[in-house]
Design a protein around this motif. Structure first.
Motif, PDB file in Angstrom:
ATOM      1  N   ASP A   1     -35.611 -26.141  24.160  1.00  0.00           N
ATOM      2  CA  ASP A   1     -34.924 -24.856  24.095  1.00  0.00           C
ATOM      3  C   ASP A   1     -33.519 -24.943  24.670  1.00  0.00           C
ATOM      4  O   ASP A   1     -32.650 -24.142  24.317  1.00  0.00           O
ATOM      5  N   ARG A   2     -33.295 -25.874  25.588  1.00  0.00           N
ATOM      6  CA  ARG A   2     -31.950 -26.050  26.146  1.00  0.00           C
ATOM      7  C   ARG A   2     -31.044 -26.805  25.180  1.00  0.00           C
ATOM      8  O   ARG A   2     -29.827 -26.585  25.159  1.00  0.00           O
ATOM      9  N   LEU A   3     -31.615 -27.693  24.394  1.00  0.00           N
ATOM     10  CA  LEU A   3     -30.828 -28.463  23.423  1.00  0.00           C
ATOM     11  C   LEU A   3     -31.783 -28.935  22.332  1.00  0.00           C
ATOM     12  O   LEU A   3     -32.610 -29.814  22.574  1.00  0.00           O
ATOM     13  N   SER A   4     -31.658 -28.358  21.155  1.00  0.00           N
ATOM     14  CA  SER A   4     -32.546 -28.735  20.055  1.00  0.00           C
ATOM     15  C   SER A   4     -32.156 -30.108  19.510  1.00  0.00           C
ATOM     16  O   SER A   4     -31.078 -30.639  19.807  1.00  0.00           O
ATOM     17  N   GLY A   5     -33.008 -30.653  18.657  1.00  0.00           N
ATOM     18  CA  GLY A   5     -32.698 -31.946  18.056  1.00  0.00           C
ATOM     19  C   GLY A   5     -31.458 -31.904  17.184  1.00  0.00           C
ATOM     20  O   GLY A   5     -30.625 -32.812  17.214  1.00  0.00           O
ATOM     21  N   GLU A   6     -31.308 -30.827  16.399  1.00  0.00           N
ATOM     22  CA  GLU A   6     -30.112 -30.676  15.567  1.00  0.00           C
ATOM     23  C   GLU A   6     -28.859 -30.551  16.426  1.00  0.00           C
ATOM     24  O   GLU A   6     -27.816 -31.135  16.119  1.00  0.00           O
ATOM     25  N   GLU A   7     -28.960 -29.783  17.493  1.00  0.00           N
ATOM     26  CA  GLU A   7     -27.813 -29.602  18.389  1.00  0.00           C
ATOM     27  C   GLU A   7     -27.450 -30.900  19.095  1.00  0.00           C
ATOM     28  O   GLU A   7     -26.268 -31.200  19.308  1.00  0.00           O
ATOM     29  N   LEU A   8     -28.444 -31.681  19.455  1.00  0.00           N
ATOM     30  CA  LEU A   8     -28.185 -32.968  20.110  1.00  0.00           C
ATOM     31  C   LEU A   8     -27.322 -33.847  19.218  1.00  0.00           C
ATOM     32  O   LEU A   8     -26.267 -34.358  19.648  1.00  0.00           O
ATOM     33  N   LEU A   9     -27.743 -34.040  17.969  1.00  0.00           N
ATOM     34  CA  LEU A   9     -26.990 -34.919  17.073  1.00  0.00           C
ATOM     35  C   LEU A   9     -25.624 -34.320  16.732  1.00  0.00           C
ATOM     36  O   LEU A   9     -24.609 -35.031  16.708  1.00  0.00           O
ATOM     37  N   ALA A  10     -25.578 -33.008  16.491  1.00  0.00           N
ATOM     38  CA  ALA A  10     -24.310 -32.373  16.129  1.00  0.00           C
ATOM     39  C   ALA A  10     -23.284 -32.494  17.246  1.00  0.00           C
ATOM     40  O   ALA A  10     -22.104 -32.769  16.997  1.00  0.00           O
ATOM     41  N   ASN A  11     -23.715 -32.314  18.475  1.00  0.00           N
ATOM     42  CA  ASN A  11     -22.767 -32.379  19.585  1.00  0.00           C
ATOM     43  C   ASN A  11     -22.351 -33.811  19.912  1.00  0.00           C
ATOM     44  O   ASN A  11     -21.205 -34.039  20.323  1.00  0.00           O
TER      45      ASN A  11
ATOM     46  N   TYR B   1     -25.924 -42.768  12.467  1.00  0.00           N
ATOM     47  CA  TYR B   1     -25.596 -43.668  13.573  1.00  0.00           C
ATOM     48  C   TYR B   1     -26.139 -43.108  14.893  1.00  0.00           C
ATOM     49  O   TYR B   1     -26.776 -43.829  15.667  1.00  0.00           O
ATOM     50  N   PHE B   2     -25.876 -41.832  15.151  1.00  0.00           N
ATOM     51  CA  PHE B   2     -26.301 -41.266  16.431  1.00  0.00           C
ATOM     52  C   PHE B   2     -27.815 -41.065  16.497  1.00  0.00           C
ATOM     53  O   PHE B   2     -28.393 -41.120  17.592  1.00  0.00           O
ATOM     54  N   ALA B   3     -28.461 -40.864  15.364  1.00  0.00           N
ATOM     55  CA  ALA B   3     -29.923 -40.807  15.387  1.00  0.00           C
ATOM     56  C   ALA B   3     -30.493 -42.140  15.868  1.00  0.00           C
ATOM     57  O   ALA B   3     -31.448 -42.177  16.662  1.00  0.00           O
ATOM     58  N   ALA B   4     -29.885 -43.241  15.419  1.00  0.00           N
ATOM     59  CA  ALA B   4     -30.334 -44.557  15.874  1.00  0.00           C
ATOM     60  C   ALA B   4     -30.007 -44.769  17.352  1.00  0.00           C
ATOM     61  O   ALA B   4     -30.818 -45.337  18.103  1.00  0.00           O
ATOM     62  N   LEU B   5     -28.826 -44.292  17.790  1.00  0.00           N
ATOM     63  CA  LEU B   5     -28.465 -44.449  19.194  1.00  0.00           C
ATOM     64  C   LEU B   5     -29.382 -43.624  20.089  1.00  0.00           C
ATOM     65  O   LEU B   5     -29.766 -44.069  21.187  1.00  0.00           O
ATOM     66  N   VAL B   6     -29.756 -42.429  19.631  1.00  0.00           N
ATOM     67  CA  VAL B   6     -30.689 -41.599  20.400  1.00  0.00           C
ATOM     68  C   VAL B   6     -32.030 -42.322  20.569  1.00  0.00           C
ATOM     69  O   VAL B   6     -32.614 -42.346  21.667  1.00  0.00           O
ATOM     70  N   ARG B   7     -32.522 -42.929  19.499  1.00  0.00           N
ATOM     71  CA  ARG B   7     -33.777 -43.676  19.602  1.00  0.00           C
ATOM     72  C   ARG B   7     -33.644 -44.830  20.586  1.00  0.00           C
ATOM     73  O   ARG B   7     -34.558 -45.101  21.390  1.00  0.00           O
ATOM     74  N   ALA B   8     -32.499 -45.491  20.550  1.00  0.00           N
ATOM     75  CA  ALA B   8     -32.284 -46.617  21.462  1.00  0.00           C
ATOM     76  C   ALA B   8     -32.223 -46.153  22.913  1.00  0.00           C
ATOM     77  O   ALA B   8     -32.790 -46.801  23.805  1.00  0.00           O
ATOM     78  N   ARG B   9     -31.568 -45.038  23.167  1.00  0.00           N
ATOM     79  CA  ARG B   9     -31.450 -44.546  24.545  1.00  0.00           C
ATOM     80  C   ARG B   9     -32.779 -43.959  25.039  1.00  0.00           C
ATOM     81  O   ARG B   9     -33.063 -43.975  26.224  1.00  0.00           O
ATOM     82  N   ARG B  10     -33.564 -43.450  24.113  1.00  0.00           N
ATOM     83  CA  ARG B  10     -34.877 -42.955  24.510  1.00  0.00           C
ATOM     84  C   ARG B  10     -35.766 -44.130  24.947  1.00  0.00           C
ATOM     85  O   ARG B  10     -36.542 -44.018  25.912  1.00  0.00           O
ATOM     86  N   ALA B  11     -35.618 -45.252  24.275  1.00  0.00           N
ATOM     87  CA  ALA B  11     -36.417 -46.434  24.620  1.00  0.00           C
ATOM     88  C   ALA B  11     -35.858 -47.157  25.837  1.00  0.00           C
ATOM     89  O   ALA B  11     -36.623 -47.711  26.648  1.00  0.00           O
ATOM     90  N   ALA B  12     -34.538 -47.155  25.971  1.00  0.00           N
ATOM     91  CA  ALA B  12     -33.892 -47.869  27.090  1.00  0.00           C
ATOM     92  C   ALA B  12     -32.753 -47.014  27.621  1.00  0.00           C
ATOM     93  O   ALA B  12     -31.608 -47.156  27.189  1.00  0.00           O
ATOM     94  N   PRO B  13     -33.024 -46.082  28.545  1.00  0.00           N
ATOM     95  CA  PRO B  13     -31.983 -45.203  29.084  1.00  0.00           C
ATOM     96  C   PRO B  13     -30.853 -45.993  29.744  1.00  0.00           C
ATOM     97  O   PRO B  13     -31.044 -47.099  30.255  1.00  0.00           O
ATOM     98  N   ALA B  14     -29.659 -45.407  29.704  1.00  0.00           N
ATOM     99  CA  ALA B  14     -28.482 -46.033  30.320  1.00  0.00           C
ATOM    100  C   ALA B  14     -27.707 -44.956  31.075  1.00  0.00           C
ATOM    101  O   ALA B  14     -28.027 -43.765  31.014  1.00  0.00           O
ATOM    102  N   ASP B  15     -26.679 -45.393  31.778  1.00  0.00           N
ATOM    103  CA  ASP B  15     -25.849 -44.460  32.543  1.00  0.00           C
ATOM    104  C   ASP B  15     -24.710 -43.982  31.652  1.00  0.00           C
ATOM    105  O   ASP B  15     -23.565 -44.406  31.781  1.00  0.00           O
TER     106      ASP B  15
END
Length: 423
Positions: A228-238, A199-213
């Protein structure tokens, strides 16, 4: 019965449903008791607080997971939790926590009060509508889940239509937080982790295409600017952990707390008339029946705690629920007393891993309980609710309540602290 036998009782289905008698058995062996080779159970408030704040203690890292949980990388649930701030040590923990902390400052949380109040009011309206035929209403499904999930989803930018999905996924995933888990339960947790991650992988793709607040966009932009500040695995995990932690513990706080208030009608009446008492009530509810009952730490160097020497590499099972009822800290700890002096419960932990969303959970509960008592004065339990057989995250499976719609109608629109008909 020795400490190891008492601990085995705690892990049994009955021990999980009502852990408090077993906590008292464990307490007989001192605030820190050895229950196995390099394994210690901690029940004392001062000792739990000390360990949580001591930099010599940390959570399990990858090296220890490789040693004790071979193949953990093949488990989506364990791998996902392990890549989040929940199960990492400094400096990685500090780095990830700072990236999300801006959304949970006291100032931002205080600014959300009006939104929380409006959502809570709408949920009470919906409960009243469902109660018109006189049938019981499940408080968890109709209020205790949708209120916190709506708040955290708004922060993350999750569409409202998707919010009903998360209750089962989160319930499945959080099984991995239990101190003991079967192969079958791990498979269920893996399924929940996979669904949440997808679910969050899809939401990340959506926000990358259309950023929101929202917080998801902010974290995506951090990752895209500097992996290096936030890896892809860390992004989804958090993102998964922020969502699940954002409502799971608060749902249990609201459910556990409502049962306590309905079992103590004089205290409930006082809160109904004086909603400004809510902060003290919420802290006492957190102390009395914590939605989070335990956590673990491992020490990297020898430590003396509670008069016991813990050699390097010891596992400490920190029983937060027992610490919150330590008679050395709280007189008559088995008694619910919302007028205690400031209690500072350990339900949200302490030290570096202190719950990032603790202020938000407190706000939601401080809004919810006075509102429920004022608008639903005839609220009552529909029989004895049944606890889940979980120990780490303590809560009910369902919580059916009876609503007196006539008395609720008489109180609709009545200001807090005023009697019906007050001008």
């Amino acid at each position: 019965m020795d400490a190891a036998e008492a601990l085995a009782l705690l892990m049994s289905p009955q021990g999980r449903i009502d852990p408090y008698p077993t906590y008292e058995r464990l307490r007989r062996y001192g605030p820190v008791a050895q229950a196995g080779p390099v394994f210690y159970v901690v029940t004392g408030y001062a000792e739990v607080d000390e360990i949580l704040r001591d930099s010599r203690f940390g959570v399990m890292d990858d090296a220890l997971r490789d040693q004790f949980l071979p193949g953990w990388r093949d488990s989506p649930a364990v791998a996902s939790i392990s890549r989040s701030m929940l199960r990492t040590n400094p400096p990685d923990h500090s780095r990830m926590r700072r990236l999300a902390a801006g959304a949970f400052t006291p100032r931002r949380i205080a600014a959300m009060r009006d939104v929380v109040e409006a959502q809570a009011d709408e949920l009470v309206d919906a409960m009243l509508e469902r109660a018109r035929d006189g049938e019981p209403v499940d408080f968890l499904a109709e209020f205790a889940y949708p209120l916190p999930v709506g708040v955290i989803c708004a922060l993350l930018g999750v569409p409202a239509a998707d919010r009903p999905l998360f209750r089962r996924w989160a319930a499945d995933l959080t099984g991995v937080l239990e101190p003991e888990i079967t192969t079958e339960e791990l498979a269920v947790a893996d399924r929940g982790a996979t669904e949440l991650r997808d679910y969050f992988a899809a939401l990340v793709r959506a926000r990358r295409a259309a950023p929101a607040d929202d917080l998801t966009t902010a974290l995506v932009q951090v990752h895209d600017a500097d992996g290096d500040r936030l890896s892809g695995e860390e992004l989804l995990a958090n993102l998964v952990v922020l969502l699940v932690a954002g409502f799971e513990t608060t749902t249990n706080l609201l459910g556990n707390g409502l049962v306590v208030l309905l079992e103590h009608p004089r205290a409930a009446d006082a809160l109904r008339e004086h909603p400004d008492f809510a902060p003290g009530y919420v802290d006492e509810l957190l102390r009395y029946d914590s939605p989070v009952q335990l956590t673990t730490r491992i020490n990297e160097a020898p430590v003396s705690c509670g008069g016991v020497e813990l050699p390097a590499g010891s596992w400490a099972l920190l029983l937060l629920g027992a610490a919150n009822r330590d008679p050395r800290r709280y007189p008559e700890p088995q008694r619910f007393d919302p007028w205690r002096p400031p209690v500072h419960p350990l339900s949200f932990g302490a030290g570096p891993h202190y719950c990032l969303g603790a202020g938000l959970a407190r706000l939601e509960a401080q809004v919810a309980f006075p509102l429920l008592l004022r608008r639903l004065p005839g609220l009552a339990l529909a029989g004895r609710p049944r606890h889940r057989t979980r120990l780490t995250l303590r809560g009910y499976e369902t919580l059916p309540v009876i609503i007196d719609t006539e008395s609720a109608a008489a109180h609709r629109g009545t200001p807090a602290g005023a009697a019906p008909g007050t001008p």
